[in-house]
Design a protein around this motif. Structure first.
Motif: not given
Length: 451
Positions: A302-305, A320-328
């Motif tokens: 998820s993420g966004g601007r 900015g714009v970005g996303i994050s993956i909760g890897l664990t």
């Protein structure tokens, strides 16, 4: 001296070698994909000054962070990768080139209640594109292509990148005269999939004191579904009600319009007006990615601007714009759903060399030659019986065993056994290396995730 029973703290993941190799493979796919899109790697300290981390936080954030003192220093463990990025960009503003594109895969810490699928220490995998003053909307259209590339490389097909624009939502609520309550409404509407329309309406009317007719209009707006083209066409009917809504709709159409050029298929992308993201600093495009066959997992990316990344640290406009993956968490739920491939090569070595003579020099030279050719090679030096040596290779799932006895040494050869098929051949060192490399290349074609 009394012995202490070893234990791992609740909320901290500790993997055995096989699963750790699977996790490393996922991280390598993430790094490779991010780099392919021109993102530079970044690593920020796990410990920061508490006042730096809490500049934008407070409230729930302050309750959850791990905070401690060392001498006169008030310190804290980072709770996400975004705040450290903001500090980094502010600190190095004069040395960076914009737009600044970075990726970071690192551990973060939150002192919340540990529960199933929720951790106190966990990996996040983030990308962000930071502009200096301005950032073109097309950057927001590129982000879904990164998400699509990652999940496809991992082995997933049945996933959907759901996209909305906060300006569309804010403009709609503005047109209803509900601007001051828009954040609460969006947080409530974000629960639509979990609790249903009836319960959302109840919260809107009873808890937020929204007039019943406006609550019904909100639910009608959220119920706009269909193809991307159908949703955008339906939204055109709302044009003219709010300048902000019109701007958000234009941005949403731009993002959707470029998706095919960025290689994102229609079936993996959907305009979804229920997506708002809980964090208030998102101001434009917002993203959530879900696995279609496992909605219970929730969003896996998820993420966004946002308008200004580092406003608390520097007097510069840095959108900015970005996303994050909760890897664990993603790794945990994939394992729980039996979606991690059990055919993936998780061995720590490609070949195990077993010296069969007292003189170890030929085996050492062979191991050195293999390693110079990129073959992960382990040299077994323990004085154990042959059966124990083979059992060791089997437990680690090492694909090839290489035997070097007096006959092989005399002929300048080595015996290579494929431990998966049982086929054994006597080859030159060069031919052995070529055979092992080819076999490993074929073995590594498998995906980390199976649907």
């Amino acid at each position: 001296m009394a012995s202490m029973k070893p234990r791992t703290l609740s909320g901290f993941m500790e993997l055995l070698p096989g699963p750790q190799q699977q996790m490393e493979r996922i991280m390598e796919i993430l790094r490779t994909t991010y780099a392919r899109y021109g993102f530079t790697p970044l690593d920020t300290p796990a410990i920061e000054s508490a006042e730096v981390l809490l500049a934008k936080g407070g409230g729930e954030t302050e309750k959850q962070i791990y905070r401690f003192t060392k001498g006169d220093s008030d310190l804290a463990l980072r709770f996400d990768l975004t705040v450290p990025l903001a500090k980094y960009v502010a600190l190095h503003y004069g040395e960076l080139s914009f737009p600044f594109r970075r990726y970071q895969i690192g551990k973060v810490y939150r002192g919340e209640r540990a529960q199933r699928g929720r951790f106190r220490e966990f990996y996040q995998a983030d990308i962000d594109i930071i502009g200096d003053g301005k950032l073109d909307i097309v950057n927001e259209a590129e982000i879904p292509s990164v998400i699509y590339a990652i999940f496809t490389a991992l082995g997933l097909k049945r996933f959907q990148i759901r996209v909305n624009n906060r300006k569309v939502l804010n403009g709609f609520y503005e047109s209803l005269g509900l601007t001051e309550q828009s954040a609460d409404i969006m947080r409530t509407a974000d629960k639509l999939e979990k609790i249903g329309a009836e319960n959302v309406r109840k919260i809107l009317v009873e808890d937020l004191s929204i007039p019943a007719d406006k609550a019904d209009e909100i639910l009608s707006f959220m119920a706009i579904t269909g193809t991307n083209e159908a949703v955008l066409t339906a939204l055109d009917a709302y044009r003219g009600r709010s300048e902000k809504l019109d701007q958000g709709l234009d941005e949403l159409k731009t993002v959707v319009g470029y998706l095919a050029d960025f290689g994102v298929p229609q079936e993996n992308f959907a305009v979804d007006l229920t997506i708002a993201r809980g964090l208030d600093y998102y101001t434009g495009t917002v993203y959530e990615t879900t696995l279609l066959d496992h909605p219970e997992i929730g969003s896996v990316c998820s993420g966004g601007r946002y308008d200004n990344l580092a406003e608390y640290y520097i007097d510069k406009q840095l959108p900015g714009v970005g996303i994050s993956i909760g890897l664990t968490r993603l790794f945990y739920v994939l394992g729980e759903q039996h979606m991690l491939s059990d055919t993936l090569n998780t061995a720590p070595a490609d070949a195990l060399i077993l010296p069969m003579t007292a003189d170890l020099s030929p085996a050492i030279r062979l191991a050195t030659a293999f390693r110079e050719q990129g073959i992960r090679t382990q040299l077994y030096l323990e004085q154990k019986k042959f059966k124990a040596k083979m059992s060791y290779a089997d437990k680690l799932a090492i694909p090839y065993a290489v035997f070097l006895g007096e006959d092989e040494i005399a002929q300048g050869l080595c015996s290579v056994k494929d431990l998966r098929t049982g086929v054994q051949e006597t080859l030159s060192a060069e031919a052995a290396a070529e055979k092992i490399r080819a076999g490993i290349d074929a073995l590594n074609q498998g995906k980390v995730i199976v649907e």
